[in-house]
Design an enzyme around this catalytic site. Structure first.
Site, PDB file in Angstrom:
ATOM      1  N   SER A  19     -12.935  34.637  31.982  1.00 60.52           N
ATOM      2  CA  SER A  19     -14.105  35.165  32.702  1.00 60.52           C
ATOM      3  C   SER A  19     -15.373  34.523  32.153  1.00 60.52           C
ATOM      4  O   SER A  19     -15.700  34.656  30.970  1.00 60.52           O
ATOM      5  CB  SER A  19     -14.189  36.680  32.530  1.00 60.52           C
ATOM      6  N   HIS A  44     -12.438  32.965  36.456  1.00 62.07           N
ATOM      7  CA  HIS A  44     -12.921  34.248  36.985  1.00 62.07           C
ATOM      8  C   HIS A  44     -14.444  34.285  36.887  1.00 62.07           C
ATOM      9  O   HIS A  44     -15.020  34.058  35.831  1.00 62.07           O
ATOM     10  CB  HIS A  44     -12.296  35.374  36.164  1.00 62.07           C
ATOM     11  N   ASP A  46     -17.732  36.641  37.633  1.00 65.06           N
ATOM     12  CA  ASP A  46     -18.191  38.000  37.915  1.00 65.06           C
ATOM     13  C   ASP A  46     -19.566  37.982  38.556  1.00 65.06           C
ATOM     14  O   ASP A  46     -20.499  37.384  38.025  1.00 65.06           O
ATOM     15  CB  ASP A  46     -18.230  38.814  36.612  1.00 65.06           C
ATOM     16  N   MET A  48     -22.578  40.502  39.905  1.00 64.57           N
ATOM     17  CA  MET A  48     -23.052  41.894  39.787  1.00 64.57           C
ATOM     18  C   MET A  48     -24.445  42.017  40.375  1.00 64.57           C
ATOM     19  O   MET A  48     -25.298  41.154  40.170  1.00 64.57           O
ATOM     20  CB  MET A  48     -23.094  42.289  38.313  1.00 64.57           C
ATOM     21  N   HIS A  77     -15.320  37.671  41.715  1.00 68.01           N
ATOM     22  CA  HIS A  77     -15.171  39.127  41.681  1.00 68.01           C
ATOM     23  C   HIS A  77     -16.523  39.761  42.018  1.00 68.01           C
ATOM     24  O   HIS A  77     -17.431  39.764  41.185  1.00 68.01           O
ATOM     25  CB  HIS A  77     -14.683  39.515  40.265  1.00 68.01           C
ATOM     26  N   MET A  79     -18.866  42.561  42.316  1.00 64.48           N
ATOM     27  CA  MET A  79     -19.148  43.956  41.941  1.00 64.48           C
ATOM     28  C   MET A  79     -20.492  44.294  42.568  1.00 64.48           C
ATOM     29  O   MET A  79     -21.518  44.399  41.877  1.00 64.48           O
ATOM     30  CB  MET A  79     -19.153  44.087  40.422  1.00 64.48           C
ATOM     31  N   MET A 148      -9.126  47.188  37.584  1.00 66.93           N
ATOM     32  CA  MET A 148     -10.054  47.179  36.449  1.00 66.93           C
ATOM     33  C   MET A 148      -9.476  48.033  35.329  1.00 66.93           C
ATOM     34  O   MET A 148      -9.010  49.149  35.564  1.00 66.93           O
ATOM     35  CB  MET A 148     -11.417  47.781  36.852  1.00 66.93           C
ATOM     36  N   ASP A 186      -8.168  43.218  34.829  1.00 69.15           N
ATOM     37  CA  ASP A 186      -9.472  42.726  34.385  1.00 69.15           C
ATOM     38  C   ASP A 186     -10.157  43.747  33.482  1.00 69.15           C
ATOM     39  O   ASP A 186     -10.451  44.856  33.932  1.00 69.15           O
ATOM     40  CB  ASP A 186     -10.337  42.448  35.639  1.00 69.15           C
TER      41      ASP A 186
END
Ligand code: DX5
Ligand code: ZN
Length: 242
Positions: A19, A44, A46, A48, A77, A79, A148, A186
């Site tokens: 990640s 990966h 992330d 946000m 991913h 979020m 998660m 994750d």
């Protein structure tokens, strides 16, 4: 291959996905090159928005820039609230997988279609407190289900071990329902927690702090990859209540 001595979970080779959240943001290109050289198969990323989670990280322009320096598949991913507003931009930026949170999805089946129409593979993520059974009417159309194992928003948190029976039950169900769907775990993955996660049946393990937080990210990734490739028993048939 004998099922009792298989190196695969859910019938698939296990992938470790570093990640980027835990990487050195002053030199992301070099960080990616390091793990790529160590055999990384999936990165990966992330995203946000400061609303779905109490943190802000990485937009489509950053993904687009990273796409120019890496040939790795990108596992994005999201979020974020209103994921429908961002799917095309991340797909166009070079995301191979786009994963939204089921808790942020008003019409998950429509979102999956939107992701596929945008040319990416579709994933759905579940927070720790969301039951895996909420995948029941969604999984048939998914390429990836993400469980998660920390509350999303930050790297470097402690793995919630109460998630192990959830992973095992979900893995067992998914194997029947949609064997082509990847099961990704994750949060808090490390050399200490990986064996139990692998035994539970996950086939993608995201690792942030355990890879990019290590003194030698390449060595840390190699160690996790070796662990994932080691022979192990297929998870026994279990229910979540076990
Ligand atoms: C958490 C993110 C994770 C995180 C994992 O909100 O979705 O991908 O980066 O980091 P570690 O492996 O450090 O828990
Ligand atoms: Zn993530």
């Amino acid at each position: 291959m004998n099922a009792a001595n298989s190196v695969k979970n859910n019938g698939m080779s296990v992938i470790i996905a570093p990640s980027l959240l835990a990487a050195d943001f002053t030199r992301l290109g070099e960080e990616i090159a390091r793990v790529e050289a160590a055999g990384c198969e999936l990165l990966h990323i992330d995203v946000m928005d400061g609303h779905f989670v109490p943190n802000i990280a990485i937009g489509p322009d950053a993904v687009k820039a990273l796409r120019r320096v890496s040939a790795l598949p990108f596992d994005v991913h999201l979020m974020v609230e209103n994921p429908e507003d961002y799917i095309e931009r991340f797909a166009a930026a070079g995301a191979d997988y786009v994963t939204f949170h089921l808790e942020a999805a008003r019409h998950p089946l429509r979102l999956i279609e939107q992701i596929k129409n945008a040319g990416a593979k579709a994933g759905a993520a579940l927070n720790p407190a969301t039951t895996w059974e909420s995948l029941r009417y969604v999984a048939a159309n998914l390429d990836l289900a993400l469980l998660m194992t920390v509350n999303p928003g930050f790297g470097g948190q402690r793995f919630i071990s109460a998630m192990l029976p959830k992973i095992a039950a979900c893995a067992q169900w998914l194997r029947r329902e949609n064997p082509a769907c990847r099961l990704e775990v994750d949060g808090g993955v490390s050399e200490a927690t990986a064996p139990a996660i692998l035994a539970a049946g996950a086939d993608i393990l995201v690792a942030g702090a355990a890879v990019f937080g290590a003194a030698d990210a390449a060595a840390a990734l190699r160690a996790l990859r070796e662990m994932a490739a080691a022979p192990r028993r297929e998870p026994a048939d279990k229910t979540e209540a076990d």
